[in-house]
Design a protein around this motif. Structure first.
Motif, PDB file in Angstrom:
ATOM      1  N   MET A  71       0.813  -1.192   0.000  1.00 50.04           N
ATOM      2  CA  MET A  71       0.000   0.000   0.000  1.00 50.04           C
ATOM      3  C   MET A  71       0.859   1.259   0.000  1.00 50.04           C
ATOM      4  O   MET A  71       0.510   2.233  -0.633  1.00 50.04           O
ATOM      5  N   GLU A  72       1.980   1.219   0.699  1.00 50.10           N
ATOM      6  CA  GLU A  72       2.819   2.407   0.758  1.00 50.10           C
ATOM      7  C   GLU A  72       3.417   2.721  -0.608  1.00 50.10           C
ATOM      8  O   GLU A  72       3.665   3.874  -0.923  1.00 50.10           O
ATOM      9  N   HIS A  73       3.629   1.666  -1.413  1.00 55.17           N
ATOM     10  CA  HIS A  73       4.149   1.906  -2.759  1.00 55.17           C
ATOM     11  C   HIS A  73       3.131   2.663  -3.605  1.00 55.17           C
ATOM     12  O   HIS A  73       3.490   3.545  -4.388  1.00 55.17           O
ATOM     13  N   SER A  74       1.868   2.359  -3.446  1.00 56.51           N
ATOM     14  CA  SER A  74       0.821   3.070  -4.180  1.00 56.51           C
ATOM     15  C   SER A  74       0.783   4.537  -3.794  1.00 56.51           C
ATOM     16  O   SER A  74       0.609   5.412  -4.651  1.00 56.51           O
ATOM     17  N   GLU A  75       0.970   4.818  -2.527  1.00 58.61           N
ATOM     18  CA  GLU A  75       1.000   6.212  -2.068  1.00 58.61           C
ATOM     19  C   GLU A  75       2.225   6.943  -2.616  1.00 58.61           C
ATOM     20  O   GLU A  75       2.143   8.121  -2.968  1.00 58.61           O
ATOM     21  N   MET A  76       3.362   6.235  -2.684  1.00 55.27           N
ATOM     22  CA  MET A  76       4.572   6.847  -3.226  1.00 55.27           C
ATOM     23  C   MET A  76       4.383   7.172  -4.703  1.00 55.27           C
ATOM     24  O   MET A  76       4.764   8.251  -5.166  1.00 55.27           O
ATOM     25  N   ILE A  77       3.753   6.274  -5.444  1.00 53.68           N
ATOM     26  CA  ILE A  77       3.509   6.522  -6.867  1.00 53.68           C
ATOM     27  C   ILE A  77       2.583   7.715  -7.041  1.00 53.68           C
ATOM     28  O   ILE A  77       2.810   8.571  -7.904  1.00 53.68           O
ATOM     29  N   LYS A  78       1.543   7.793  -6.222  1.00 50.77           N
ATOM     30  CA  LYS A  78       0.615   8.925  -6.306  1.00 50.77           C
ATOM     31  C   LYS A  78       1.314  10.238  -5.989  1.00 50.77           C
ATOM     32  O   LYS A  78       1.116  11.230  -6.686  1.00 50.77           O
ATOM     33  N   SER A  79       2.167  10.240  -4.974  1.00 52.35           N
ATOM     34  CA  SER A  79       2.881  11.473  -4.637  1.00 52.35           C
ATOM     35  C   SER A  79       3.889  11.839  -5.731  1.00 52.35           C
ATOM     36  O   SER A  79       4.063  13.024  -6.035  1.00 52.35           O
ATOM     37  N   ASN A  80       4.535  10.841  -6.333  1.00 49.49           N
ATOM     38  CA  ASN A  80       5.460  11.121  -7.437  1.00 49.49           C
ATOM     39  C   ASN A  80       4.711  11.703  -8.636  1.00 49.49           C
ATOM     40  O   ASN A  80       5.178  12.655  -9.267  1.00 49.49           O
ATOM     41  N   ALA A  81       3.554  11.138  -8.951  1.00 47.40           N
ATOM     42  CA  ALA A  81       2.760  11.646 -10.065  1.00 47.40           C
ATOM     43  C   ALA A  81       2.285  13.072  -9.784  1.00 47.40           C
ATOM     44  O   ALA A  81       2.307  13.931 -10.680  1.00 47.40           O
ATOM     45  N   ASP A  82       1.885  13.335  -8.554  1.00 49.67           N
ATOM     46  CA  ASP A  82       1.471  14.696  -8.189  1.00 49.67           C
ATOM     47  C   ASP A  82       2.636  15.674  -8.310  1.00 49.67           C
ATOM     48  O   ASP A  82       2.473  16.802  -8.768  1.00 49.67           O
ATOM     49  N   ALA A  83       3.823  15.236  -7.898  1.00 47.57           N
ATOM     50  CA  ALA A  83       5.005  16.093  -8.011  1.00 47.57           C
ATOM     51  C   ALA A  83       5.329  16.382  -9.473  1.00 47.57           C
ATOM     52  O   ALA A  83       5.674  17.519  -9.831  1.00 47.57           O
ATOM     53  N   LEU A  84       5.200  15.379 -10.337  1.00 44.14           N
ATOM     54  CA  LEU A  84       5.445  15.611 -11.765  1.00 44.14           C
ATOM     55  C   LEU A  84       4.397  16.546 -12.357  1.00 44.14           C
ATOM     56  O   LEU A  84       4.720  17.396 -13.190  1.00 44.14           O
ATOM     57  N   ARG A  85       3.149  16.408 -11.926  1.00 45.17           N
ATOM     58  CA  ARG A  85       2.107  17.329 -12.398  1.00 45.17           C
ATOM     59  C   ARG A  85       2.440  18.764 -12.007  1.00 45.17           C
ATOM     60  O   ARG A  85       2.290  19.693 -12.806  1.00 45.17           O
ATOM     61  N   THR A  86       2.891  18.939 -10.766  1.00 42.24           N
ATOM     62  CA  THR A  86       3.242  20.281 -10.286  1.00 42.24           C
ATOM     63  C   THR A  86       4.421  20.847 -11.069  1.00 42.24           C
ATOM     64  O   THR A  86       4.400  22.017 -11.475  1.00 42.24           O
TER      65      THR A  86
END
Length: 124
Positions: free
Chosen positions: A1-16
């Motif tokens: 589950m923590e990997h899914s959160e890391m991917i979501k945060s990475n994707a959000d950072a790339l969007r920003t």
């Protein structure tokens, strides 16, 4: 589950980063990559596409188990490094100088053509 959160945060950072550095503020990550087009090198586009695909897969628990955390993290690192290196002010200056250069060339070509026509008609 923590990997899914890391991917979501990475994707959000790339969007920003894409919003700040390239002005792409709307749409999903894959849509922004498509809009960026030639502004990004093909390797960076591929890396961002890997992160976007991983984000889609992370939403489904069974597909999330198939993700390789190291590949996703390295793709994010490469893309983020490139996006952080983009200088927005320098890009704008380059675009402005390109437009001014083409306008100057067109002006000189028109003046030259005008002088040639006057010379051909015997008015000079």
């Amino acid at each position: 589950m923590e990997h899914s959160e890391m991917i979501k945060s990475n994707a959000d950072a790339l969007r920003t980063l894409m919003a700040k550095r390239l002005g792409l503020k709307r749409g999903s990550l894959s849509r922004r990559v498509a809009k960026a087009g030639r502004q990004l090198p093909s390797g960076v586009r591929n890396d961002i596409a890997i992160v976007a695909e991983a984000e889609q897969m992370a939403r489904n628990p069974k597909l999330a188990m198939r993700l390789d955390p190291n590949a996703t993290k390295s793709a994010y690192d490469r893309a983020a490094t490139h996006l952080k290196a983009i200088d927005v002010v320098d890009r704008r200056k380059g675009i402005a100088l390109s437009v001014l250069g083409s306008m100057a060339f067109n002006f000189l070509a028109a003046i030259t053509l005008f002088i040639v026509v006057l010379r051909w008609r015997g008015l000079i």
